[in-house]
Each structure stands twice: as C-alpha cells, then as structure tokens.
Design an enzyme around this catalytic site. Structure first.
Site, PDB file in Angstrom:
ATOM      1  N   HIS A 243     -21.500  84.059  -8.529  1.00 36.47           N
ATOM      2  CA  HIS A 243     -22.019  82.703  -8.336  1.00 36.47           C
ATOM      3  C   HIS A 243     -22.067  82.401  -6.841  1.00 36.47           C
ATOM      4  O   HIS A 243     -21.103  82.689  -6.114  1.00 36.47           O
ATOM      5  CB  HIS A 243     -21.123  81.692  -9.060  1.00 36.47           C
ATOM      6  CG  HIS A 243     -21.649  80.299  -8.978  1.00 36.47           C
ATOM      7  ND1 HIS A 243     -22.728  79.860  -9.730  1.00 36.47           N
ATOM      8  CD2 HIS A 243     -21.285  79.260  -8.199  1.00 36.47           C
ATOM      9  CE1 HIS A 243     -22.982  78.604  -9.417  1.00 36.47           C
ATOM     10  NE2 HIS A 243     -22.133  78.212  -8.496  1.00 36.47           N
TER      11      HIS A 243
ATOM     12  N   ARG B 126     -27.828  81.472 -18.566  1.00 33.52           N
ATOM     13  CA  ARG B 126     -27.617  81.072 -19.942  1.00 33.52           C
ATOM     14  C   ARG B 126     -26.115  81.126 -20.191  1.00 33.52           C
ATOM     15  O   ARG B 126     -25.461  82.065 -19.728  1.00 33.52           O
ATOM     16  CB  ARG B 126     -28.345  82.115 -20.794  1.00 33.52           C
ATOM     17  CG  ARG B 126     -28.446  81.889 -22.241  1.00 33.52           C
ATOM     18  CD  ARG B 126     -29.448  82.893 -22.823  1.00 33.52           C
ATOM     19  NE  ARG B 126     -30.822  82.553 -22.473  1.00 33.52           N
ATOM     20  CZ  ARG B 126     -31.520  81.579 -23.043  1.00 33.52           C
ATOM     21  NH1 ARG B 126     -30.999  80.877 -24.015  1.00 33.52           N
ATOM     22  NH2 ARG B 126     -32.735  81.300 -22.647  1.00 33.52           N
ATOM     23  N   LEU B 127     -25.588  80.129 -20.889  1.00 32.30           N
ATOM     24  CA  LEU B 127     -24.154  80.172 -21.211  1.00 32.30           C
ATOM     25  C   LEU B 127     -23.908  81.251 -22.266  1.00 32.30           C
ATOM     26  O   LEU B 127     -24.632  81.316 -23.258  1.00 32.30           O
ATOM     27  CB  LEU B 127     -23.699  78.821 -21.761  1.00 32.30           C
ATOM     28  CG  LEU B 127     -23.204  77.781 -20.761  1.00 32.30           C
ATOM     29  CD1 LEU B 127     -22.742  76.534 -21.516  1.00 32.30           C
ATOM     30  CD2 LEU B 127     -22.079  78.316 -19.889  1.00 32.30           C
ATOM     31  N   VAL B 128     -22.903  82.070 -22.032  1.00 33.18           N
ATOM     32  CA  VAL B 128     -22.584  83.126 -22.994  1.00 33.18           C
ATOM     33  C   VAL B 128     -21.823  82.509 -24.168  1.00 33.18           C
ATOM     34  O   VAL B 128     -20.948  81.663 -23.977  1.00 33.18           O
ATOM     35  CB  VAL B 128     -21.738  84.220 -22.301  1.00 33.18           C
ATOM     36  CG1 VAL B 128     -21.264  85.248 -23.310  1.00 33.18           C
ATOM     37  CG2 VAL B 128     -22.554  84.892 -21.202  1.00 33.18           C
TER      38      VAL B 128
ATOM     39  N   LYS C 167     -28.137  81.236 -30.996  1.00 30.94           N
ATOM     40  CA  LYS C 167     -27.550  82.122 -29.975  1.00 30.94           C
ATOM     41  C   LYS C 167     -26.781  83.280 -30.609  1.00 30.94           C
ATOM     42  O   LYS C 167     -26.852  84.424 -30.149  1.00 30.94           O
ATOM     43  CB  LYS C 167     -26.617  81.286 -29.081  1.00 30.94           C
ATOM     44  CG  LYS C 167     -26.015  82.070 -27.941  1.00 30.94           C
ATOM     45  CD  LYS C 167     -25.139  81.227 -27.047  1.00 30.94           C
ATOM     46  CE  LYS C 167     -25.946  80.252 -26.240  1.00 30.94           C
ATOM     47  NZ  LYS C 167     -25.249  79.795 -25.019  1.00 30.94           N
TER      48      LYS C 167
ATOM     49  N   SER D  70     -32.354  90.416  -7.510  1.00 27.16           N
ATOM     50  CA  SER D  70     -31.886  91.062  -6.271  1.00 27.16           C
ATOM     51  C   SER D  70     -30.453  91.559  -6.430  1.00 27.16           C
ATOM     52  O   SER D  70     -30.077  92.588  -5.855  1.00 27.16           O
ATOM     53  CB  SER D  70     -32.022  90.119  -5.075  1.00 27.16           C
ATOM     54  OG  SER D  70     -31.119  89.051  -5.162  1.00 27.16           O
TER      55      SER D  70
HETATM   56  C1  GAR Z   1     -27.807  84.684  -7.603  1.00 27.33           C
HETATM   57  O1  GAR Z   1     -27.652  83.971  -6.407  1.00 27.33           O
HETATM   58  C2  GAR Z   1     -26.628  84.440  -8.515  1.00 27.33           C
HETATM   59  O2  GAR Z   1     -25.418  84.315  -7.830  1.00 27.33           O
HETATM   60  C3  GAR Z   1     -27.027  83.155  -9.167  1.00 27.33           C
HETATM   61  O3  GAR Z   1     -28.386  83.343  -9.465  1.00 27.33           O
HETATM   62  C4  GAR Z   1     -28.974  84.113  -8.415  1.00 27.33           C
HETATM   63  C5  GAR Z   1     -29.829  85.203  -9.040  1.00 27.33           C
HETATM   64  O4  GAR Z   1     -30.584  85.858  -8.052  1.00 27.33           O
HETATM   65  N1  GAR Z   1     -26.240  82.868 -10.315  1.00 27.33           N
HETATM   66  C6  GAR Z   1     -25.849  81.638 -10.650  1.00 27.33           C
HETATM   67  O5  GAR Z   1     -26.195  80.641 -10.060  1.00 27.33           O
HETATM   68  C7  GAR Z   1     -24.931  81.565 -11.868  1.00 27.33           C
HETATM   69  N2  GAR Z   1     -24.548  80.241 -12.106  1.00 27.33           N
HETATM   70  P1  GAR Z   1     -31.141  87.310  -8.296  1.00 27.33           P
HETATM   71  O6  GAR Z   1     -31.981  87.268  -9.583  1.00 27.33           O
HETATM   72  O7  GAR Z   1     -32.011  87.595  -7.099  1.00 27.33           O
HETATM   73  O8  GAR Z   1     -29.989  88.255  -8.413  1.00 27.33           O
END
Ligand code: GAR
Length: 197
Positions: free
Chosen positions: A108, A90-92, A64, A12
């Site tokens: 985040h 995934r950790l970069v 990686k 999204s």
């Molecule tokens: C989002 O809420 C993003 O902020 C989070 O994953 C979700 C992905 O949703 N990221 C993390 O938690 C990073 N640690 P999406 O695939 O619908 O964009």
C-alpha cells in the site's frame, strides 16, 4: 516456492516482482497472475513473460464466495505458497482468507495506518504531510489493515508535485516488495519447509 500475484490495473508492482523472480532475486516463481479485470494492462505484462493468467469478471458470478472458490481451486492446483496482492482493488473475502491464512500479503502506498483505501498518495499530498511512504502488510478482513511486515518512508520535498511524489513512492514500492517477499520466503523456509499446507 510459488507465488500468485493478484492485480487489477497497470501492474507495475507485478512487473517488479516478476523481474525479481526472473533475475533470481527472489527464490520463487510466479505460478499465476489473478486479475479481476481481463482488459487491464497487467494481463499483457504477464502474457509477455509467459506467466499464466487467471482472469475473471466478478459480475459473472453470483457472489464473492463463488469467484473466490474458483480462485482457491486454481491456486491449490498450482500449489501456490504465497498470495501477493499488487494493486488488487477489491476486498478479499473469507473464502480466500481461510484458504490462505497468514499466506497473503499486500502493498500500500502510504505509511499505514495513515491513508488507507484508494488514492493514498493523493490523500497524503492533500493532507500536506512531510513524510509518507510504503507499507507491506499481512491481509485480513479489513481495508489495508493487518499486521505490518515492512515500511519505508518517503520524504515530501518542497519541490515535489503530486506527480513527482507518486513517482518516488512507486520507486520505493518496486524495490521494497521483492525485498520483503524474499525476506518472508527465507524466514519461512528456515522455519521448516514449504508454506503450503
Ligand atoms: C500501487 O501503488 C499499490 O500500492 C496500490 O495500487 C497501486 C497499483 O499500481 N494499492 C493500493 O492502493 C491498495 N490499497 P500498479 O498496478 O502499477 O502496481
């Protein structure tokens, strides 16, 4: 300016950035979607918008560094200026970090440094906080660490459920990420031209 968006799931946030680019709300296009899960919904979203996809299965590589080296070559070929992590779970590693130093950001769903890692909205809900939110930050070796670029708070209302809070946080993400990307592109452009070396 050219972006590479990295995602692993529903996409999204990828969609929000792609829509902003298509509607010229950001001065950049998405040169490629990088996805570590070839079956993820985000791949369909990219294909529907004719955005090139570089997908791979990490288990098919020795380590990686091996798959990140392929990604770096692909991004350099496409002259990508900025990497935008959007739910890339995934950790970069050092290979990507070195090649795109200061040119990689992440979103985040919490007010970092609170609630890093997986399921941040759920973590905040379980903790009973009255305010949570969204953070956009530079990427470094750590998990959801790195210099904070933008944050926006989301109040937890007495009437909220985990589902409604998640929806409210996502709505902020989908606005804040394109706005922050545009802010960065403008700022760096005004400091003298292209971001890629
Ligand atoms: C989002 O809420 C993003 O902020 C989070 O994953 C979700 C992905 O949703 N990221 C993390 O938690 C990073 N640690 P999406 O695939 O619908 O964009």
């Amino acid at each position: 300016m050219k972006l590479a968006v990295f995602a692993s799931g529903s996409g999204s946030n990828f969609q929000a950035v792609a829509d902003a680019a298509a509607e010229n709300r950001i001065d950049a296009g998405i040169a490629v979607l990088v996805c570590d899960k070839p079956d993820a919904c985000v791949v369909e979203r990219a294909e529907a918008m004719n955005i090139p996809v570089f997908s791979f299965r990490p288990k098919n590589y020795e380590n990686k560094a091996a798959f990140e080296q392929e990604i770096v070559e692909e991004l350099q070929k496409k002259e990508v200026d900025l990497i935008v992590l959007a739910g890339y779970m995934r950790l970069v590693g050092d290979t990507l970090l070195t090649a795109f130093q200061k040119r990689m950001i992440n979103i985040h769903p919490s007010l970092l440094p609170a609630f890093p890692g997986l399921n941040a909205v759920e973590q905040a809900w379980e903790a009973g906080v009255k305010v949570t939110g969204v953070t956009v930050h530079e990427v470094d070796q750590g998990m959801d660490s790195g210099t904070i670029i933008a944050q926006e708070a989301v109040a937890v209302k007495p009437s909220d459920s985990l589902a409604s809070l998640t929806k409210a946080v996502q709505a902020v993400e989908h606005r804040l990420y394109p706005d922050t990307i545009q802010f960065l592109l403008r700022e760096r452009l005004s400091q003298g031209g292209a971001m890629h070396q």
